[in-house]
Design a protein around this motif. Structure first.
Motif, PDB file in Angstrom:
ATOM      1  N   ALA A 189      83.852 -45.544 -47.084  1.00 19.04           N
ATOM      2  CA  ALA A 189      84.034 -44.938 -45.747  1.00 19.04           C
ATOM      3  C   ALA A 189      82.438 -44.032 -45.515  1.00 19.04           C
ATOM      4  O   ALA A 189      82.067 -43.420 -46.380  1.00 19.04           O
ATOM      5  N   SER A 190      82.221 -43.929 -44.103  1.00 21.44           N
ATOM      6  CA  SER A 190      81.217 -43.068 -43.926  1.00 21.44           C
ATOM      7  C   SER A 190      81.247 -42.452 -42.361  1.00 21.44           C
ATOM      8  O   SER A 190      82.360 -42.822 -41.716  1.00 21.44           O
ATOM      9  N   VAL A 191      80.317 -41.901 -41.780  1.00 23.04           N
ATOM     10  CA  VAL A 191      80.441 -41.650 -40.474  1.00 23.04           C
ATOM     11  C   VAL A 191      80.084 -42.730 -39.381  1.00 23.04           C
ATOM     12  O   VAL A 191      80.103 -42.852 -38.344  1.00 23.04           O
ATOM     13  N   LYS A 192      79.573 -43.931 -40.066  1.00 26.83           N
ATOM     14  CA  LYS A 192      79.524 -45.094 -39.218  1.00 26.83           C
ATOM     15  C   LYS A 192      79.868 -46.437 -40.084  1.00 26.83           C
ATOM     16  O   LYS A 192      80.035 -46.137 -41.735  1.00 26.83           O
ATOM     17  N   THR A 193      80.165 -47.420 -39.625  1.00 20.93           N
ATOM     18  CA  THR A 193      80.562 -48.757 -40.410  1.00 20.93           C
ATOM     19  C   THR A 193      79.035 -49.485 -40.376  1.00 20.93           C
ATOM     20  O   THR A 193      78.418 -49.289 -39.658  1.00 20.93           O
ATOM     21  N   GLY A 194      79.039 -50.290 -41.233  1.00 17.35           N
ATOM     22  CA  GLY A 194      77.869 -51.152 -41.507  1.00 17.35           C
ATOM     23  C   GLY A 194      77.178 -50.974 -42.535  1.00 17.35           C
ATOM     24  O   GLY A 194      77.621 -50.279 -43.395  1.00 17.35           O
ATOM     25  N   GLU A 195      75.908 -51.110 -42.642  1.00 19.21           N
ATOM     26  CA  GLU A 195      74.728 -51.000 -43.746  1.00 19.21           C
ATOM     27  C   GLU A 195      74.543 -49.539 -43.962  1.00 19.21           C
ATOM     28  O   GLU A 195      74.358 -49.062 -42.909  1.00 19.21           O
TER      29      GLU A 195
END
Length: 168
Positions: free
Chosen positions: A35-41
Motif C-alpha cells: 500500500a502507498s499514497v498511489k497505486t502502480g509502480e
C-alpha cells in the motif's frame, strides 16, 4: 493464507528493507500486499521496482494479520500522514504485529504507540523516538509485545524473520 500489508513510499524506499522481508514472509506462506499514497509502480532508492495495489487510506486492518512500514528516505511522507498514523494505532490496539524498519520507526513514534516501549530506528530518527516516549536502544532489532522495530538495511533479514514469527 495470512496477509500482511507493507506501507511503502512511492519512491526512495530502501530496496532491501522491502524485498528481503517480503521474500521471507512469502516463503512462509504469507501474502504481502503493498500500500502507498498511489497505486502502480513504486521505485526504490537503488532502482528496485514493486507495485502498490492499495491506497493507504483503503487499508482495512481486519483484512491483515500485520502492518509493516518500510524505511528509506521516502518514508518521511508518512511521518505526519493521518492514514499512516491511524493504521499504526488500529493494528496496535488490535494486538496485531505493528512493525517498522529504518527511519520508518518515526511513524510509530508519531502515532504515539511507542510510549515506554524498547524500540530502535535508523540513527537519524533517534530523537523522534525519544520524543515519542520510546526507550531508544540502538540495537539492530527490538521486539516488545506486538511492536517490532529494526534499525536499517543490515537488519532486514532478521526483521523479516521476526515479523514472520509474530504471525505464528
Amino acid at each position: 493464507m495470512k496477509k500482511v500489508v507493507f506501507v511503502t513510499a512511492p519512491e526512495a524506499f530502501r530496496d532491501e528493507e522491502y524485498y528481503k522481508p517480503k521474500k521471507i514472509l512469502e516463503d512462509g506462506d504469507i501474502e504481502v500486499i503493498t500500500a502507498s499514497v498511489k497505486t502502480g509502480e513504486l521505485m526504490g532508492r537503488f532502482g528496485f521496482k514493486t507495485t502498490s495495489t492499495l491506497l493507504i487510506q483503503d487499508v482495512n486492518p481486519n483484512d491483515f494479520g500485520a502492518i509493516v512500514y518500510i524505511g528509506g528516505r521516502g518514508s518521511s511522507i508518512f511521518f505526519d500522514n493521518l492514514h499512516a498514523l491511524k493504521l499504526a494505532n488500529d493494528f496496535f490496539k488490535q494486538r496485531k504485529p505493528t512493525a517498522s524498519i529504518c527511519i520508518a520507526g518515526v511513524i510509530l513514534a508519531n502515532a504515539g504507540i511507542l510510549k515506554g516501549t524498547r524500540a530502535t530506528v535508523f540513527i537519524d530518527g533517534k530523537e523522534a523516538l525519544i520524543k515519542g516516549g520510546a526507550v531508544y536502544t540502538g540495537n539492530s532489532l527490538e521486539i516488545e509485545g506486538n511492536i517490532i522495530t529494526a534499525n536499517g538495511p543490515s537488519s532486514a533479514e532478521d526483521f523479516g524473520k521476526a515479523v514472520l514469527k509474530s504471525l505464528e
